[in-house]
Design a protein around this motif. Structure first.
Motif: not given
Length: 225
Positions: A177-190, A205-216
């Motif tokens: 929430t803090a980054i979205k408010e300070l950096a603006g709505k177009d700034f991507i948060v993952l 957040a626009e998505g997840v950069i995931s370690v679990t994704n390697n398996l699931a």
């Protein structure tokens, strides 16, 4: 800042770098992993992020793995290059070497061990961004680096045109929430924290950069959709 949301959103895997028993890069297995993620519906691949042994590969190996990942993907899935280093000069070298590689952008971690100040982090990422036209994603993971990039610093960096987003891996949902408010709505948060990734997306957040994704991979893709 130019938005790159279609490229940097959804289920993104922090791909492992496969090696054989002698410590050599196993490119045949790398090919299988890429096909696995394309079939599973993964949205993007981070090649040689910290999960991909970025801290232990040489610059030559780092670049070779990323270039091979782009080649094997054949344009079917965006590839994000892990180009972070605790030496600004090293991060710049890797970023420049990948300029014409076909990567969608770069993921660059807060310098580890050095414990830079907030101004030091700003100058580090500013210097990297100024050496390239490639979109840049910041990566904040204080549990690994020993330094925490504050939302106010992220907001300053968001004013640089090709710094388009951040992988935020503190696990602190108030950061989203803090980054979205300070950096603006177009700034991507993952989200960079699997345990809180779903809740982070609920907060914008626009998505997840995931370690679990390697398996699931299929489950992560479905959750993000």
């Amino acid at each position: 800042m130019t938005t790159q949301k279609p490229l940097f959103s959804g289920s993104i895997v922090a791909l492992v770098t496969p090696m054989d028993n002698h410590g050599n890069i196993d490119f045949e297995t790398l090919k299988k992993l890429i096909e696995f993620h394309i079939d599973a519906g993964t949205n993007s691949i981070v090649s040689v992020g910290t999960t991909g042994e970025s801290a232990t590969l040489s610059i030559e190996e780092n670049v070779k793995v990323i270039e091979k990942t782009v080649e094997l993907a054949k344009g079917r899935i965006p590839i994000i290059a892990g180009t972070g280093a605790n030496a600004t000069s090293e991060a710049i070298v890797m970023t420049k070497l990948l300029r014409d590689s076909g990567v969608a952008g770069c993921l660059s971690v807060v310098p580890y061990y050095n414990k830079p100040t907030q101004e030091g982090m700003f100058q580090h990422f500013k210097a990297i961004a100024e050496c390239t036209d490639l979109p840049q994603l910041l990566y904040n993971v204080p549990g690994r680096t020993g330094s925490d990039m504050k939302p106010e610093t992220v907001a300053r960096l968001s004013q640089i045109e090709n710094i388009v987003g951040i992988k935020e891996a503190t696990g602190d949902l108030t950061r989203i929430t803090a980054i979205k408010e300070l950096a603006g709505k177009d700034f991507i948060v993952l989200s960079g924290d699997d345990a809180t990734g779903l809740e982070a997306m609920k907060l914008g957040a626009e998505g997840v950069i995931s370690v679990t994704n390697n398996l699931a991979a299929k489950d992560m893709a479905e959750m993000c959709r």
